[in-house]
Design an enzyme around this catalytic site. Structure first.
Site, PDB file in Angstrom:
ATOM      1  N   THR A 191       1.072   0.116   6.712  1.00 39.29           N
ATOM      2  CA  THR A 191       1.091  -0.821   5.605  1.00 39.29           C
ATOM      3  C   THR A 191       1.302  -2.214   6.188  1.00 39.29           C
ATOM      4  OG1 THR A 191       2.221  -1.379   3.526  1.00 39.29           O
ATOM      5  CG2 THR A 191       3.566  -0.440   5.246  1.00 39.29           C
ATOM      6  N   GLY A 192       0.862  -3.222   5.466  1.00 38.40           N
ATOM      7  CA  GLY A 192       1.017  -4.580   5.971  1.00 38.40           C
ATOM      8  C   GLY A 192      -0.326  -5.268   6.136  1.00 38.40           C
ATOM      9  N   THR A 210       0.834  -1.205   0.000  1.00 35.86           N
ATOM     10  CA  THR A 210       0.000   0.000   0.000  1.00 35.86           C
ATOM     11  C   THR A 210       0.862   1.246   0.000  1.00 35.86           C
ATOM     12  OG1 THR A 210      -1.711  -1.080   1.258  1.00 35.86           O
ATOM     13  CG2 THR A 210      -1.550   1.295   1.529  1.00 35.86           C
ATOM     14  N   ARG A 213     -13.525  -8.118   0.832  1.00 36.27           N
ATOM     15  CA  ARG A 213     -12.598  -7.905   1.950  1.00 36.27           C
ATOM     16  C   ARG A 213     -12.055  -6.468   1.921  1.00 36.27           C
ATOM     17  NH1 ARG A 213      -6.989  -6.199   2.553  1.00 36.27           N
ATOM     18  NH2 ARG A 213      -6.286  -6.997   4.547  1.00 36.27           N
ATOM     19  N   VAL A 214     -12.054  -5.825   3.058  1.00 39.92           N
ATOM     20  CA  VAL A 214     -11.488  -4.484   3.181  1.00 39.92           C
ATOM     21  C   VAL A 214     -10.424  -4.529   4.272  1.00 39.92           C
ATOM     22  CG1 VAL A 214     -11.978  -2.108   3.887  1.00 39.92           C
ATOM     23  CG2 VAL A 214     -13.581  -3.312   2.383  1.00 39.92           C
ATOM     24  N   GLY A 215      -9.290  -3.942   4.001  1.00 43.61           N
ATOM     25  CA  GLY A 215      -8.218  -3.925   4.999  1.00 43.61           C
ATOM     26  C   GLY A 215      -8.247  -2.655   5.830  1.00 43.61           C
ATOM     27  N   ASP A 216      -7.106  -2.312   6.366  1.00 42.19           N
ATOM     28  CA  ASP A 216      -7.000  -1.122   7.230  1.00 42.19           C
ATOM     29  C   ASP A 216      -6.913   0.174   6.433  1.00 42.19           C
ATOM     30  OD1 ASP A 216      -4.542  -2.037   6.181  1.00 42.19           O
ATOM     31  OD2 ASP A 216      -3.430  -0.841   7.633  1.00 42.19           O
ATOM     32  N   GLY A 247      -3.594  -5.743   7.114  1.00 41.76           N
ATOM     33  CA  GLY A 247      -4.558  -4.776   7.609  1.00 41.76           C
ATOM     34  C   GLY A 247      -5.388  -5.246   8.782  1.00 41.76           C
TER      35      GLY A 247
HETATM   36  C1  SD4 Z   1      -4.401  -4.195   3.437  1.00 48.07           C
HETATM   37  N1  SD4 Z   1      -2.781  -2.832   4.527  1.00 48.07           N
HETATM   38  O1  SD4 Z   1      -5.269  -4.230   2.583  1.00 48.07           O
HETATM   39  C2  SD4 Z   1      -3.273  -3.235   3.255  1.00 48.07           C
HETATM   40  C3  SD4 Z   1      -2.271  -3.870   2.375  1.00 48.07           C
HETATM   41  C4  SD4 Z   1      -0.942  -3.238   2.477  1.00 48.07           C
HETATM   42  O2  SD4 Z   1       1.189  -2.958   1.908  1.00 48.07           O
HETATM   43  O3  SD4 Z   1      -0.636  -2.477   3.301  1.00 48.07           O
HETATM   44  N2  SD4 Z   1      -0.031  -3.478   1.679  1.00 48.07           N
HETATM   45  O4  SD4 Z   1      -4.393  -4.926   4.418  1.00 48.07           O
END
Ligand code: SD4
Length: 337
Positions: free
Chosen positions: A248-249, A197, A225-228, A251
């Site tokens: 990032t990472g 991200t 699906r929705v992340g952070d 979520g």
């Molecule tokens: C997610 N945090 O959708 C995002 C993905 C992401 O680096 O950060 N990628 O979970």
């Protein structure tokens, strides 16, 4: 060039990752204006945002313009156009934007629109709401002049079709030299460069802070699906009295602790941006040490004076900085060495 080799090969004038960690994970003197972004590809986004900041423009414009560069870059498989689709082959995008006064907008699971960051800004500026999702977000975008486009590039479609052959969920979580085999095979879908991200934070010459975050989320995720990233407080938080943070990472783990808000609250208590990021990473690591070993999460923070810092769970995180003094990509410090 992929991120890891880029880092190894260039380092852009900063100390190599071996030995002492570069002191620049915390800048020595505050800088204003300044723009910082997650990962090495943040450099191009920063350059675009810098055009606005160096002309005394608003941090919010710098964020939007910068994020659009990454969204339009089809070689980036984790943001915007060219992003990997979900497991049904649909590219669904998440984005949010926020200014120093607490104004914010977000779109979740938006299809067919190349620049979700701009739709998020429009949600913020043209509606009484904060979040629009799915079909409603698309309808709003089309009503406001955005074009419906096919965001699935041949490359990403081919990668998805390849993944479908096994659908075996064995992702690389952007952890250096490590492949993560999820204990829950239905949950963490896999791809190379699965978590990239872009989160961006900017402080303009008048001291206004803004941030933005935009992503296609986890590759081959469950549809819906929705992340952070588009969740205000999780993937992004800005408070003009204190500072801003983004993440990032994985979520799900960031949402569980409302990570970016927590970083800002630690800064409010007097911690530096780096210390604040580190404290949240440590909380995540301590909450579930076994899980933490196998996932990547990185936080990036900027205070309202122009001090920045970052911290990640695992090695391999990087962030890009642009100010009048420096233009660099910095390897983030990490909890696991
Ligand atoms: C997610 N945090 O959708 C995002 C993905 C992401 O680096 O950060 N990628 O979970």
């Amino acid at each position: 060039m992929i991120r890891r080799s880029f880092l190894k090969n260039t380092m852009l004038g900063i100390p190599a990752m071996s030995g002492a960690l570069p002191s620049c994970t915390n800048n020595k003197k505050p800088q204003k204006p300044i723009i910082i972004s997650t990962w090495d590809f943040g450099k191009a986004a920063n350059s675009e945002g810098w055009k606005t900041l160096s002309a005394n423009g608003h941090a919010l414009d710098a964020i939007e313009k910068g994020a659009r560069i990454t969204e339009a870059d089809q070689s980036n498989k984790t943001v915007g156009y060219g992003g990997y689709p979900d497991r049904d082959g649909k590219v669904t995008l998440d984005a949010c934007i926020m200014d120093e006064k607490g104004n914010c907008g977000s779109v979740m699971c938006l299809e067919h629109i190349k620049h979700p960051i701009s739709v998020a800004r429009m949600v913020m500026e043209k509606t009484p709401h904060v979040i629009l999702v799915g079909d409603g977000a698309l309808q709003f975008a089309l009503e406001n002049g955005f074009q419906k486009e096919n965001l699935l590039t041949p490359d990403s479609e081919a990668a998805w079709k390849e993944w479908l052959k096994k659908a075996n969920y064995a992702p690389v979580m952007n952890i250096e030299n490590k492949t993560y085999q999820s204990p829950d095979p239905g949950f963490f879908p896999g791809s190379i460069d699965n978590h990239d991200t872009i989160g961006m934070l900017a402080l303009d010459s008048q001291g206004r802070l803004s941030g933005g975050c935009t992503t296609s989320g986890m590759a081959f995720k469950m549809h819906g699906r929705v992340g952070d990233s588009p969740v205000i407080g999780a993937g992004l938080f800005v408070d003009g009295e204190v500072g801003a943070a983004t993440s990032t990472g994985v979520g799900e783990e960031v949402i569980r602790c409302v990570g970016s808000h927590l970083v800002v609250e630690y800064m409010r208590q007097g911690n530096s941006p780096r210390e604040a990021c580190k404290k949240v990473v440590e909380r995540i690591a301590k909450r579930d040490p076994e899980k933490a070993k196998n996932i990547q999460i990185g936080f990036l923070a900027l205070d309202n004076k122009g001090n920045y810092g970052a911290y990640a769970l695992q090695k391999g995180f990087s962030f890009a900085v642009k100010s009048a003094d420096e233009e660099i990509v910095i390897p983030g410090e990490s909890y696991f060495k």
